[in-house]
Write an enzyme that holds these catalytic residues in place. Structure first.
Site, PDB file in Angstrom:
ATOM      1  N   LYS A  35     -59.147 -21.685 -40.735  1.00 15.83           N
ATOM      2  CA  LYS A  35     -58.532 -21.570 -42.063  1.00 15.83           C
ATOM      3  C   LYS A  35     -57.322 -22.485 -42.251  1.00 15.83           C
ATOM      4  O   LYS A  35     -57.088 -22.981 -43.344  1.00 15.83           O
ATOM      5  CB  LYS A  35     -58.155 -20.117 -42.358  1.00 15.83           C
ATOM      6  N   ARG A 128     -51.987  -3.876 -40.677  1.00 18.89           N
ATOM      7  CA  ARG A 128     -52.713  -4.704 -41.631  1.00 18.89           C
ATOM      8  C   ARG A 128     -54.075  -4.028 -41.780  1.00 18.89           C
ATOM      9  O   ARG A 128     -54.127  -2.856 -42.095  1.00 18.89           O
ATOM     10  CB  ARG A 128     -52.782  -6.178 -41.207  1.00 18.89           C
TER      11      ARG A 128
END
Ligand SMILES: *Cc1c(COP(=O)(O)O)cnc(C)c1O
Length: 355
Positions: A35, A128
């Protein structure tokens, strides 16, 4: 064309081989996280040459562009329900934490006539993504009831939101949960996915729990930096990616603006250090393309003063080089600078070909 990022295939391959080599004795496969370089296909191919087992990205648009490489693609960000059709088409495996999404994924996989593999994420404290440990059993039972979705692993993500460092306790717990899940489903899990670049230090000090067999690594491959403590791994490079930008103005100017100080281009009231008269360069790149604080000039006698959207200002007074307008300055970068440089369409990306 400038600005541009030059990528050294040799250095990148060395970094990758180093990480893959560290993981191998532990029976751990490395998936390369693409990414930060927006899944640039040639860079992904260098990482594959370096020995990574698969490619992983947060965004399905990126995985789509990697399809022609014919390797296993892992979707990192738990998907939006609105994109499940794309997920079953362009990812072989995805990370998951919500049953509603898993059910929608099952429908999409059946419609397309494929099987889709999922890794259930468990939250071990970083807060998260992931189900809480006490929810694993019911979630696993629900996934097992799906027709076109196969549970192939469990995983954890740490050091992202809460800054929790992976250790023998939390990764040991992941290992125990994996053993329980295997007993529940009556088959071994393919992947026990023990985190990202912040887990690598456990390989160095021999403390990686034995059940872990996969890591998803981005930053250490591209910058040679483990991210639990920010140390550079021996034998890796932090300069495989170099930004080059061109000087468009070079003048002696004061270092403190003249006149009443209001807001700058970003609505902040700026403060200035009085350096007296300085030799000041403007290079043609700005905050639209890069996180300026994440850059480090290769000429150590240059200081970055700041930037607006498309002008970066440098103090070159102390430099031993006699720069001129049109010269190219080079910079090392950190993770956030790299992320923005690759996302900017105004920055060229050039891979030095493999020797
Ligand atoms: C970004 C990401 C990674 C890779 O993190 P690095 O710190 O770059 O190694 C791994 N797993 C998930 C879920 C991610 O989102």
């Amino acid at each position: 064309m400038y600005p541009r990022v030059i990528i050294s295939s040799e250095k990148l391959k060395t970094n990758t081989e180093k990480v893959v080599g560290m993981a191998k004795p532990y029976g751990i496969d490395v998936f390369a996280v693409t990414k930060v370089f927006c899944a640039h296909s040639q860079i992904a191919q260098v990482l594959l040459k370096g020995g990574v087992k698969g490619l992983a990205d947060s965004r399905i648009e990126n995985l789509k562009t990697l399809g022609h490489l014919g390797v296993t693609r892992l979707l990192l960000r738990i998907p939006m329900i609105s994109e499940v059709k794309e997920v079953v088409r362009h990812a072989e495996i995805s990370l998951q934490s919500e049953l509603a999404t898993l059910r929608a994924l099952d429908v999409a996989a059946k419609d397309l006539g494929v099987r889709h593999k999922v890794v259930l994420m468990v939250d071990l404290g970083d807060l998260r993504e992931g189900v809480l440990p006490e929810q694993v059993e019911t979630t696993v039972r629900a996934i097992e009831a799906l027709e076109a979705v196969t549970l192939c692993g469990i995983g954890v993500n740490l050091t992202c939101y809460g800054g929790v460092i992976p250790d023998e306790d939390n990764l040991g717990e992941l290992g125990r949960i994996a053993t329980d899940v295997e007993a529940l489903i009556g088959r071994p899990l393919e992947y026990i996915s023990g985190g990202n670049s912040s887990s690598l230090y456990l390989l160095e000090n021999g403390k990686m729990p034995s059940k872990i067999n996969q890591l998803r690594v981005g930053e250490t491959l591209v910058l040679g930096r483990e991210t639990a403590y920010g140390a550079t791994l021996d034998g890796t490079y932090d300069d495989a990616f170099i930004l080059e930008a061109e000087i468009v103005e070079l003048k002696e100017k004061g270092s403190v603006p003249k006149g009443k100080i209001g807001m700058n281009a970003f609505g902040e009231t700026p403060h200035f250090e009085d350096r007296g008269k300085i030799l000041r360069a403007i290079v043609a790149i700005g905050q639209q393309d890069v996180v300026v604080d994440g850059l480090q000039p290769l000429d150590e006698k240059i200081d970055i003063l700041g930037a607006s959207s498309d002008h970066m200002l440098l103090d070159v007074t102390r430099s031993d080089s006699a720069y001129a307008v049109g010269d190219i300055l080079a910079f090392k970068m950190d993770y956030s600078a790299m992320l923005k440089l690759f996302t900017s369409k105004y920055v060229d990306k050039v891979l030095e070909s493999l020797l």
